[in-house]
Design a protein around this motif. Sequence first.
Motif, PDB file in Angstrom:
ATOM      1  N   PHE A   1       4.613  -7.161   1.905  1.00 28.88           N
ATOM      2  CA  PHE A   1       5.168  -6.397   0.789  1.00 28.88           C
ATOM      3  C   PHE A   1       4.243  -5.231   0.433  1.00 28.88           C
ATOM      4  O   PHE A   1       3.783  -5.080  -0.694  1.00 28.88           O
ATOM      5  N   THR A   2       3.950  -4.386   1.410  1.00 34.06           N
ATOM      6  CA  THR A   2       3.120  -3.210   1.188  1.00 34.06           C
ATOM      7  C   THR A   2       3.300  -2.276   2.380  1.00 34.06           C
ATOM      8  O   THR A   2       4.024  -2.602   3.319  1.00 34.06           O
ATOM      9  N   ASN A   3       2.640  -1.111   2.327  1.00 37.70           N
ATOM     10  CA  ASN A   3       2.802  -0.157   3.424  1.00 37.70           C
ATOM     11  C   ASN A   3       1.910  -0.476   4.616  1.00 37.70           C
ATOM     12  O   ASN A   3       2.130   0.006   5.717  1.00 37.70           O
ATOM     13  N   GLY A   4       0.880  -1.319   4.411  1.00 39.29           N
ATOM     14  CA  GLY A   4      -0.044  -1.628   5.498  1.00 39.29           C
ATOM     15  C   GLY A   4      -0.503  -3.068   5.423  1.00 39.29           C
ATOM     16  O   GLY A   4       0.293  -3.992   5.473  1.00 39.29           O
ATOM     17  N   ARG A   5      -1.835  -3.227   5.289  1.00 38.73           N
ATOM     18  CA  ARG A   5      -2.398  -4.569   5.267  1.00 38.73           C
ATOM     19  C   ARG A   5      -2.438  -5.137   3.845  1.00 38.73           C
ATOM     20  O   ARG A   5      -2.578  -4.400   2.883  1.00 38.73           O
ATOM     21  N   THR A   6      -2.346  -6.453   3.768  1.00 38.74           N
ATOM     22  CA  THR A   6      -2.521  -7.136   2.482  1.00 38.74           C
ATOM     23  C   THR A   6      -4.015  -7.344   2.240  1.00 38.74           C
ATOM     24  O   THR A   6      -4.838  -7.167   3.144  1.00 38.74           O
ATOM     25  N   ILE A   7      -4.355  -7.785   1.039  1.00 39.14           N
ATOM     26  CA  ILE A   7      -5.756  -8.119   0.744  1.00 39.14           C
ATOM     27  C   ILE A   7      -6.237  -9.208   1.714  1.00 39.14           C
ATOM     28  O   ILE A   7      -7.357  -9.149   2.216  1.00 39.14           O
ATOM     29  N   GLY A   8      -5.380 -10.196   1.983  1.00 32.25           N
ATOM     30  CA  GLY A   8      -5.756 -11.286   2.893  1.00 32.25           C
ATOM     31  C   GLY A   8      -6.102 -10.781   4.280  1.00 32.25           C
ATOM     32  O   GLY A   8      -7.073 -11.237   4.900  1.00 32.25           O
ATOM     33  N   ASP A   9      -5.315  -9.829   4.785  1.00 27.63           N
ATOM     34  CA  ASP A   9      -5.585  -9.243   6.106  1.00 27.63           C
ATOM     35  C   ASP A   9      -6.956  -8.571   6.126  1.00 27.63           C
ATOM     36  O   ASP A   9      -7.749  -8.751   7.053  1.00 27.63           O
ATOM     37  N   ILE A  10      -7.213  -7.760   5.100  1.00 28.35           N
ATOM     38  CA  ILE A  10      -8.445  -6.952   5.067  1.00 28.35           C
ATOM     39  C   ILE A  10      -9.670  -7.841   4.901  1.00 28.35           C
ATOM     40  O   ILE A  10     -10.689  -7.654   5.585  1.00 28.35           O
ATOM     41  N   VAL A  11      -9.577  -8.843   4.042  1.00 31.87           N
ATOM     42  CA  VAL A  11     -10.702  -9.772   3.855  1.00 31.87           C
ATOM     43  C   VAL A  11     -11.031 -10.458   5.179  1.00 31.87           C
ATOM     44  O   VAL A  11     -12.202 -10.551   5.573  1.00 31.87           O
ATOM     45  N   GLY A  12      -9.997 -10.915   5.898  1.00 29.73           N
ATOM     46  CA  GLY A  12     -10.221 -11.545   7.201  1.00 29.73           C
ATOM     47  C   GLY A  12     -10.939 -10.617   8.172  1.00 29.73           C
ATOM     48  O   GLY A  12     -11.918 -11.009   8.830  1.00 29.73           O
ATOM     49  N   GLU A  13     -10.494  -9.363   8.238  1.00 30.39           N
ATOM     50  CA  GLU A  13     -11.147  -8.372   9.114  1.00 30.39           C
ATOM     51  C   GLU A  13     -12.610  -8.188   8.745  1.00 30.39           C
ATOM     52  O   GLU A  13     -13.490  -8.193   9.599  1.00 30.39           O
ATOM     53  N   GLU A  14     -12.851  -8.001   7.453  1.00 29.76           N
ATOM     54  CA  GLU A  14     -14.215  -7.752   6.963  1.00 29.76           C
ATOM     55  C   GLU A  14     -15.153  -8.915   7.269  1.00 29.76           C
ATOM     56  O   GLU A  14     -16.348  -8.729   7.479  1.00 29.76           O
ATOM     57  N   LEU A  15     -14.612 -10.119   7.281  1.00 28.10           N
ATOM     58  CA  LEU A  15     -15.454 -11.305   7.508  1.00 28.10           C
ATOM     59  C   LEU A  15     -15.528 -11.708   8.980  1.00 28.10           C
ATOM     60  O   LEU A  15     -16.111 -12.730   9.321  1.00 28.10           O
ATOM     61  N   GLY A  16     -14.919 -10.901   9.858  1.00 32.20           N
ATOM     62  CA  GLY A  16     -15.048 -11.149  11.291  1.00 32.20           C
ATOM     63  C   GLY A  16     -14.069 -12.151  11.858  1.00 32.20           C
ATOM     64  O   GLY A  16     -14.280 -12.697  12.941  1.00 32.20           O
ATOM     65  N   GLN A  17     -12.971 -12.378  11.139  1.00 33.81           N
ATOM     66  CA  GLN A  17     -11.933 -13.284  11.655  1.00 33.81           C
ATOM     67  C   GLN A  17     -11.283 -12.609  12.870  1.00 33.81           C
ATOM     68  O   GLN A  17     -10.887 -11.449  12.787  1.00 33.81           O
ATOM     69  N   PRO A  18     -11.175 -13.311  14.011  1.00 35.88           N
ATOM     70  CA  PRO A  18     -10.713 -12.638  15.237  1.00 35.88           C
ATOM     71  C   PRO A  18      -9.273 -12.114  15.182  1.00 35.88           C
ATOM     72  O   PRO A  18      -8.956 -11.084  15.753  1.00 35.88           O
ATOM     73  N   ASN A  19      -8.365 -12.834  14.506  1.00 27.89           N
ATOM     74  CA  ASN A  19      -6.964 -12.397  14.409  1.00 27.89           C
ATOM     75  C   ASN A  19      -6.464 -12.645  12.993  1.00 27.89           C
ATOM     76  O   ASN A  19      -7.027 -13.465  12.274  1.00 27.89           O
ATOM     77  N   TYR A  20      -5.398 -11.949  12.626  1.00 24.80           N
ATOM     78  CA  TYR A  20      -4.774 -12.223  11.318  1.00 24.80           C
ATOM     79  C   TYR A  20      -4.231 -13.649  11.293  1.00 24.80           C
ATOM     80  O   TYR A  20      -3.732 -14.146  12.318  1.00 24.80           O
ATOM     81  N   ALA A  21      -4.320 -14.281  10.146  1.00 32.63           N
ATOM     82  CA  ALA A  21      -3.733 -15.620   9.981  1.00 32.63           C
ATOM     83  C   ALA A  21      -2.232 -15.519  10.243  1.00 32.63           C
ATOM     84  O   ALA A  21      -1.545 -14.659   9.698  1.00 32.63           O
ATOM     85  N   VAL A  22      -1.729 -16.395  11.083  1.00 30.68           N
ATOM     86  CA  VAL A  22      -0.326 -16.326  11.517  1.00 30.68           C
ATOM     87  C   VAL A  22       0.575 -16.983  10.456  1.00 30.68           C
ATOM     88  O   VAL A  22       0.216 -18.010   9.890  1.00 30.68           O
ATOM     89  N   PRO A  23       1.727 -16.390  10.131  1.00 30.60           N
ATOM     90  CA  PRO A  23       2.630 -17.021   9.154  1.00 30.60           C
ATOM     91  C   PRO A  23       3.087 -18.395   9.643  1.00 30.60           C
ATOM     92  O   PRO A  23       3.499 -18.530  10.807  1.00 30.60           O
ATOM     93  N   PHE A  24       3.008 -19.388   8.794  1.00 33.85           N
ATOM     94  CA  PHE A  24       3.338 -20.758   9.178  1.00 33.85           C
ATOM     95  C   PHE A  24       4.742 -20.879   9.760  1.00 33.85           C
ATOM     96  O   PHE A  24       4.974 -21.613  10.716  1.00 33.85           O
ATOM     97  N   LEU A  25       5.720 -20.157   9.185  1.00 31.24           N
ATOM     98  CA  LEU A  25       7.117 -20.312   9.616  1.00 31.24           C
ATOM     99  C   LEU A  25       7.463 -19.515  10.878  1.00 31.24           C
ATOM    100  O   LEU A  25       8.551 -19.637  11.402  1.00 31.24           O
ATOM    101  N   SER A  26       6.520 -18.699  11.363  1.00 34.66           N
ATOM    102  CA  SER A  26       6.844 -17.906  12.549  1.00 34.66           C
ATOM    103  C   SER A  26       6.745 -18.784  13.799  1.00 34.66           C
ATOM    104  O   SER A  26       5.962 -19.733  13.838  1.00 34.66           O
TER     105      SER A  26
END
Length: 367
Positions: A71-96
């Motif tokens: 629900f935004t034009n780009g990344r969510t806060i969750g996406d950006i926090v993960g990137e900043e902390l070195g998470q290798p990939n975005y957390a995948v949506p459970f229902l996907s």
Amino acid sequence: MAKQPIVLVALVLLLVHVRARDDNGLGASFIFGDSLVDAGNNNYLQTLSKANIPPNGIDFRASGGNPTGRFTNGRTIGDIVGEELGQPNYAVPFLSPNSTGKAILSGVNYASGGGGILNATGRIFVNRLSLDIQVDYFNITRKQLDSLLGPSQAKDYLMKKSIFSITIGSNDFLNNYLLPVLSIGARASQTPDAFIDDMINHLRNQLTRLYQLDARKFVLGNVGPIGCIPYQKTINQLSSDQCVDLANQLARQYNSRLQDLLTELNENLPGATFVHANVYDLVMELITNYDNYGFTTATTACCGNGGQFAGIVPCGPVSSLCSDRSTHVFWDPYHPSEAANLILAKQLVDGDTRYISPMNLRQLRDL
């Protein structure tokens, strides 16, 4: 021939570097919450709360600018926090469909647009995942991790290498207590205190359930200044420097109780660390001093229609769209733009105790 050992040494050093980076980075991010951090779960629900239509995601590089259900034009806060902390990939949506196998080792996103702490929240949207259901879904992931890693390593991975973030509560006010159609009965019979009591008791139970499933590092965002979003300003016909007092007052009242709850849980759940993200003050700072951060407006939605601040009709193909998304604090009538999310996320990752306490998220990761 002499070159071979040098190449070999370089290769070993590279592998050591990669291994060191893996060990320092965040293993997994498990994200619970509402549309502020939904990464596409609602795409798989029959719901009125959806963001899988353009121009949502127009600046989301990973999808080539196509909507993903964020629900935004780009990344969510969750996406950006993960990137900043070195998470290798975005957390995948459970229902996907691809939330299986090794994909879940980077984390899973359970967040759902319209979802709340209370099960009745968001009924207006027909379907959404409440926090109860989101924790039920994590229970499924928990068993999958045992199968993937073995019980002992899975427990270790969750306790030491994973962060559990919970961004929820706004809808309990906006789409429950404050919603005239649905809540007139609840408001007649429940004082704000009693309603907030319900929220806190429910949240305590869910956080304890996650703890029992081996979650140890938690970050909880409080409710932002919901009386200042373009939707609230538009329907209440306020000027640009005004906010809806009742909505903000309810948020502050809940936020105070949330802080007490996190103190209580830090004392009563051995080995757990609950970090408090002061989203209310962070967003209020952005809204009040938007020009200091390079924004030209903190009142008008970039994408929306209706009223003075384009704040009534959600973002969709026929919405008016601003020419420079980076100059708007709000992407649509409810949600921040990626530019705003970036500022908020960086404060949560590396900021001081004004906005994130007792430690920031980089310190939480390294615990």
